[in-house]
Write a protein that holds these residues in place. Structure first.
Motif, PDB file in Angstrom:
ATOM      1  N   VAL A 173       0.845  -1.193   0.000  1.00  7.55           N
ATOM      2  CA  VAL A 173       0.000   0.000   0.000  1.00  7.55           C
ATOM      3  C   VAL A 173       0.884   1.248   0.000  1.00  7.55           C
ATOM      4  CG1 VAL A 173      -1.581   1.379   1.395  1.00  7.55           C
ATOM      5  CG2 VAL A 173      -2.023  -1.038   1.065  1.00  7.55           C
ATOM      6  N   ALA A 174       1.886   1.253   0.868  1.00  4.60           N
ATOM      7  CA  ALA A 174       2.778   2.408   0.949  1.00  4.60           C
ATOM      8  C   ALA A 174       3.485   2.643  -0.384  1.00  4.60           C
ATOM      9  CB  ALA A 174       3.801   2.194   2.060  1.00  4.60           C
ATOM     10  N   GLN A 175       3.805   1.539  -1.059  1.00  4.08           N
ATOM     11  CA  GLN A 175       4.463   1.655  -2.368  1.00  4.08           C
ATOM     12  C   GLN A 175       3.526   2.301  -3.384  1.00  4.08           C
ATOM     13  OE1 GLN A 175       5.991  -2.127  -3.761  1.00  4.08           O
ATOM     14  NE2 GLN A 175       6.304  -1.305  -5.819  1.00  4.08           N
ATOM     15  N   PHE A 233      -2.771   1.975   8.131  1.00  5.78           N
ATOM     16  CA  PHE A 233      -1.609   1.919   9.017  1.00  5.78           C
ATOM     17  C   PHE A 233      -2.078   2.110  10.459  1.00  5.78           C
ATOM     18  CE2 PHE A 233       0.223   3.703   4.987  1.00  5.78           C
ATOM     19  CZ  PHE A 233       0.734   2.489   4.562  1.00  5.78           C
ATOM     20  N   LEU A 288       1.172   4.273  -2.715  1.00  5.61           N
ATOM     21  CA  LEU A 288       0.962   5.671  -2.353  1.00  5.61           C
ATOM     22  C   LEU A 288       2.137   6.534  -2.812  1.00  5.61           C
ATOM     23  CD1 LEU A 288      -0.576   5.486   1.241  1.00  5.61           C
ATOM     24  CD2 LEU A 288      -1.744   5.815  -0.923  1.00  5.61           C
ATOM     25  N   ASN A 346      -4.670  10.022  -2.920  1.00 11.44           N
ATOM     26  CA  ASN A 346      -3.326   9.899  -3.467  1.00 11.44           C
ATOM     27  C   ASN A 346      -3.298  10.220  -4.972  1.00 11.44           C
ATOM     28  OD1 ASN A 346      -0.862   7.537  -4.166  1.00 11.44           O
ATOM     29  ND2 ASN A 346      -0.560   9.154  -2.653  1.00 11.44           N
TER      30      ASN A 346
END
Lengths: 233, 407
Positions: free
Chosen positions: A127-129, B76, A131, B135
């Motif tokens: 997910v962070a990637q 998160f 984003l 995003n």
């Protein structure tokens, strides 16, 4: 309480705490990236590398201490380089103790971090990637905050383990008060000198300290962050 | 839009889709490779060979940003809802919808200060979608990301995403098991079975494929139409011009511009405040020149209500449709408001429901009012008794009647 411990014992306590603090702080700096790299690394030589890193868990401390003593001697490459840089030998110095403790306590910092990292759901990173976080940003903004518990356990265990160090210190540090005479060595000396009352006081301090530290860690980690075998020594 | 994905033992497909498609629905049995396909498209599968040409409306997007939302929200946990959204915004592209719009559209305003652990499954999914939207992805991949939402909320969020795909250079590929949702909110559909593609094409044709090839219990048809202005209704005339209910032809490059043109004309009409397609809460929909009536479901705050000329899809289950052999569509002696002249194209006596002896599935080709338009398919489930009584047979001209629909 102050009267119960000799000034020399106090000196040993402060030296031990200093050694443990410096060692565990340095270990966090070393072990965190190392554990992260290992948890992402797949290669057929991985068991071999993991074994080397875990060796201090099973090796008698005197064996480790002996090899370190050899490496620290001014005739060896490491010892010689140290003398030429700092002007004094690595063996029987506080710096030598720090270096020895780093190696001795490395698995205790590495293991909780490694299992924390391998248990982390990779989808958080994916997910962070998506984003748009780079791998560095992912590590600092996602991995580390999510692995706070294993990191604290790693710090606590390496601190406790360094406090309890004996064999390695005996081999590479000797028994210089204020320089290399840590708690366990001071205690050993008191027993040798038949100062049983002093030894009792010091032992009790060490016992209570270790108990409190572990209770704190277990309470903190709660559900299984200490799931691996603590009693390996 | 073309893509070809190959990932050993998990998914292998190669397809060419209508480039104007904004919403691409994917369905198929569990374990067929749907998630693997999305993961490969997102670039997570290192061993996958992926070639994609997204045909994004803006040519200057060299490297499209791809967002993926899993079924599990994967928020998160060390951040609050707000913190998660802020992180997405920090790395957002210029393509992102506004914060206020996304918060409203995903209906998460009341969740912003909550810790992640306090969210329910559906709340988490909405926050995860909002995080992805903030995003600013050019391609949004949703892997059953709406599965925990109740039907009303799901429709509002899907309507909101549909609206964003119109406003922004964004496409959405979404996996779902709800065929009615897929039929209503997809322009094209892929059906994935056994690690490969078994169907790719327009959503209504995918439905036809599914209705014929699986033991679907609830067969339904999808009619495409457009919302019409109430004034037009009084005159019972043809719908306003210029709005194609179908996607523009793939080979026609002006297709994209056409789409923009529709939006603009709607904007102008809503400006005078009278152009809403709603009449006392009812929606009038033109399907192939025939006027149908629908009840407008309440959309979310962020969703613009349907306006004159908006393309719209009506989902009609086979059980809702009855067949009338009197072909006068203007009959006003019954309460059922909708009537469409049709031709029976097929009768499946053995049915698909298992109770073969009592019911039959009738396939109906809706007759366009003006010739030249492509007919659309409707399904009606009738009893064996009616089938015999009315002597229904292939090629017969009938009227399909059904009650007011909810859209």
């Amino acid at each position: 309480m102050t009267e119960a411990l000799t000034p020399q014992a106090w000196q040993a306590i402060w030296l031990t705490l200093k050694l443990a603090l410096i060692t565990s702080l340095l270990l966090m700096v070393v072990a965190t990236p190392l554990a992260w790299v290992l948890s992402n690394w797949q290669h057929k030589t991985k068991p071999f590398v993991l074994s080397i890193l875990a060796l201090p868990l099973v090796l008698p401390p005197t064996v480790l201490g002996f090899y370190l003593l050899v490496a620290f001697s001014p005739q060896s490459t490491l010892g010689g380089a140290w003398v030429s840089i700092t002007g004094h030998p690595l063996a029987f110095s506080f710096e030598g103790l720090v270096l020895g403790s780093l190696i001795y306590s490395l698995p205790f910092a590495l293991q909780p971090l490694y299992s924390g990292f391998t248990q982390l759901d990779r989808r958080y990173l994916e997910v962070a990637q998506t984003l748009g976080l780079t791998s560095f940003q992912r590590f600092f903004k996602v991995v580390l905050p999510l692995c706070k518990a294993p990191a604290i356990v790693a710090f606590g265990l390496s601190f406790a383990h360094t406090v309890g160090e004996f064999g390695v210190v005996l081999m590479i540090g000797g028994n210089i008060p204020g320089e290399t005479q840590v708690l366990s060595i001071a205690l050993y000396e008191q027993v040798e000198a038949l100062q049983y009352q002093d030894a009792h006081a010091l032992s009790l301090c060490l016992l209570i300290f270790s108990f409190l530290l572990l209770t704190g860690l277990y309470r903190f980690s709660g559900k299984g962050a200490l799931g691996w075998n603590l009693a390996s020594r | 839009m073309e893509f070809s994905v190959s990932l050993e033992d998990r998914i292998k497909l190669d397809t060419h889709l209508n480039s104007n498609a904004k919403l691409i629905g994917i369905t198929g049995p569990s374990g067929a490779g749907k998630s693997s396909l999305l993961r490969a498209l997102a670039g997570f599968e290192r061993n996958a060979q992926v070639t994609v040409n997204w045909h994004l409306p803006q040519a200057n997007i060299s490297e499209p940003k791809i967002g993926l939302v899993f079924q599990q929200p994967m928020l998160f946990p060390h951040l609050t809802v707000k913190g998660n959204l802020a992180l997405a915004q920090q790395y957002a592209s210029a393509n992102a919808a506004s914060y206020a719009q996304v918060i409203k559209g995903c209906e998460i305003t009341h969740l912003l200060d909550k810790p992640i652990q306090a969210l329910s499954g559906g709340e988490g999914q909405r926050v995860a979608i909002a995080r992805a939207l903030l995003n600013g992805p050019n391609v949004l991949l949703l892997d059953e990301s709406l599965s925990a939402l109740d039907i009303g909320l799901r429709h509002r969020v899907l309507a909101f995403i549909t609206q964003l795909t119109m406003q922004l250079p964004m496409k959405c590929i979404w996996v779902s098991h709800d065929l009615q949702d897929l039929a209503r909110y997809s322009d094209v559909m892929l059906i994935i079975e056994d690690q490969g593609l078994s169907y790719a094409g327009a959503a209504q044709d995918a439905l036809y494929y599914l209705n014929n090839n699986s033991s679907q219990e609830h067969v339904f048809g999808v009619l495409q139409g457009c919302v019409i202005f109430p004034k037009e209704l009084d005159r019972h005339s043809a719908p306003i011009s210029g709005v194609p209910p179908h996607l523009p032809d793939d080979n026609n490059d002006v297709g994209v511009q056409e789409g923009v043109g529709v939006q603009e004309s709607v904007g102008v009409q809503t400006g005078d405040g009278t152009a809403s397609g709603l009449l006392d809460g009812y929606l009038c929909v033109d399907v192939l020149g025939h006027t149908l009536y629908a009840e407008a479901a309440r959309g979310g705050d962020a969703v613009v209500p349907p306006a004159n000329g908006d393309a719209i899809k009506l989902v009609i289950t086979a059980n809702e449709v009855s067949i009338d052999t009197a072909t006068n569509t203007a009959a006003t002696t019954m309460s059922i408001v909708n009537a469409l002249p049709c031709t029976i194209s097929e009768i499946k006596r053995d049915g698909l429901m298992g109770n073969a002896s009592t019911s039959a599935l009738v396939l109906l080709d809706v007759t366009p009012k003006e010739s030249g338009k492509q007919s659309q398919i409707l399904y009606a489930r009738v009893s064996q008794l009616s089938l015999t009584r009315l002597n229904l047979r292939k090629g017969m001209r009938v009227v399909a009647r059904f009650k007011m629909l909810r859209v």
